[in-house]
Design a protein around this motif. Structure first.
Motif, PDB file in Angstrom:
ATOM      1  N   VAL A 105       5.913  -3.894   6.704  1.00 55.52           N
ATOM      2  CA  VAL A 105       4.739  -3.831   7.578  1.00 55.52           C
ATOM      3  C   VAL A 105       5.120  -4.272   8.986  1.00 55.52           C
ATOM      4  CG1 VAL A 105       2.465  -4.835   8.022  1.00 55.52           C
ATOM      5  CG2 VAL A 105       3.084  -4.124   5.708  1.00 55.52           C
ATOM      6  N   LYS A 155      -0.915   7.605   3.715  1.00 56.55           N
ATOM      7  CA  LYS A 155      -1.518   6.682   2.768  1.00 56.55           C
ATOM      8  C   LYS A 155      -2.507   7.464   1.914  1.00 56.55           C
ATOM      9  CE  LYS A 155      -4.324   2.433   2.958  1.00 56.55           C
ATOM     10  NZ  LYS A 155      -5.005   1.508   3.901  1.00 56.55           N
ATOM     11  N   ASP A 181      -4.063  -2.328  11.674  1.00 55.58           N
ATOM     12  CA  ASP A 181      -4.914  -2.910  10.634  1.00 55.58           C
ATOM     13  C   ASP A 181      -4.828  -2.180   9.297  1.00 55.58           C
ATOM     14  OD1 ASP A 181      -5.746  -4.864  12.346  1.00 55.58           O
ATOM     15  OD2 ASP A 181      -7.699  -3.971  12.783  1.00 55.58           O
ATOM     16  N   GLU A 213      -0.096  -1.208   5.184  1.00 62.63           N
ATOM     17  CA  GLU A 213       0.152  -1.976   3.970  1.00 62.63           C
ATOM     18  C   GLU A 213       1.212  -1.241   3.158  1.00 62.63           C
ATOM     19  OE1 GLU A 213      -3.621  -2.133   2.013  1.00 62.63           O
ATOM     20  OE2 GLU A 213      -3.477  -0.094   1.232  1.00 62.63           O
ATOM     21  N   ASN A 214       1.926  -1.977   2.354  1.00 67.99           N
ATOM     22  CA  ASN A 214       2.984  -1.361   1.548  1.00 67.99           C
ATOM     23  C   ASN A 214       2.396  -0.465   0.460  1.00 67.99           C
ATOM     24  OD1 ASN A 214       5.269  -2.519   2.803  1.00 67.99           O
ATOM     25  ND2 ASN A 214       4.794  -4.479   1.843  1.00 67.99           N
TER      26      ASN A 214
END
Length: 272
Positions: A90, A111, A144, A147-148
């Motif tokens: 990240v 994502k 924001d 994320e992984n």
């Protein structure tokens, strides 16, 4: 030699200039899979961007694989199970975004099989969504949503501008990340050491397939590592000179069913 695993680049290799898999090439690949050969689609695209081609070649039925993000992830076409992945942290993704803003580059990542970006109307963000047939999601803060796992951050800009700032952009990162242009307007950022050969080797080992039993087809510079790695590295006639020079064989072009041409010479029952 009995080749048990065949890696295929998509654009300029598996697909013709009309962005189609020709019937002859499709039939040849179906026939070799019926003989137990495993097919892996090896592309810079996100995993979701390979789903149409995987379905067309029946990889889910024959147990094929998807090598996406130029090797940052390898997954089963049948179950979507991750076989191997190497992701950005990240923190590295945040630093990439901050650097991109300094150079006025649009920034996106992937994502839930979708594109996430602040720059939803950028022409090259739109092109990436179209190429992969995936949706765009506009976010108010790119940082924001990070994320992984983060397989890749993709930056875009006008071709001449990206070429002019590429070297300067990379300086703060040194050798800590893999950063390169995959197209004149795309600057790809991935974890250090990511390439198609490294991931293909991991997949082959997991299947107990020897390096010399691997065949690879490609046309571009991001295919060079797997062309050199494979027991039989095949360059398309339309490939860049650097790939042709390092390949074991040069086949016909992607518009002349170059894949089927080679397979017909190696496997029984495959016609050209």
């Amino acid at each position: 030699m009995e080749y048990k695993l065949i890696a295929l680049d998509l654009d300029g290799t598996l697909k013709d200039s009309n962005n189609q898999i020709t019937p002859k090439t499709r039939e040849a690949l179906i026939q070799v899979q019926k003989q137990g050969v495993k097919i892996v689609l090896a592309s810079g695209r996100p995993t979701a961007g390979l789903r149409h081609e995987a379905k067309e070649l029946m990889l889910d039925q024959f147990g094929g694989y998807l090598l996406s993000f130029n090797g940052a992830r390898v997954a089963s076409a049948k179950t979507n199970e991750t076989i191997y992945e190497q992701t950005l942290t990240v923190e590295d993704a945040q630093k990439t975004y901050q650097r991109a803003k300094q150079f006025d580059l649009a920034c996106m990542t992937y994502k839930n099989d979708m594109i996430y970006t602040e720059d939803i109307d950028d022409e090259y963000v739109c092109l990436e969504a179209k190429i992969n047939d995936i949706h765009k999601n506009k976010v108010s803060s790119f940082i924001d949503i990070l994320e992984n796992p983060i397989h890749k951050v993709l930056l875009t800009g006008k071709p001449d501008y990206v070429a002019s700032i590429e070297a300067e952009f990379k300086k703060p990162f040194g050798d800590s990340l893999s950063i390169y242009r995959s197209a004149p307007f795309f600057l790809e950022v991935m974890s250090k050491g990511i390439d198609k050969a490294t991931s293909l080797d991991r997949l082959a080992k997991s299947l107990n397939i020897k390096q010399e039993e691997v065949m690879a087809f490609g046309d571009g510079y991001n295919d060079l590592s797997m062309i050199e790695y494979a027991g039989l590295g095949v360059a398309m006639e339309n490939a860049v000179d650097g790939v042709k020079q390092r390949a074991n064989m040069i086949t016909k072009s992607n518009n002349e069913d170059g894949i089927a041409y080679v397979l017909s010479q190696i496997y029984k029952g495959v016609e050209y």
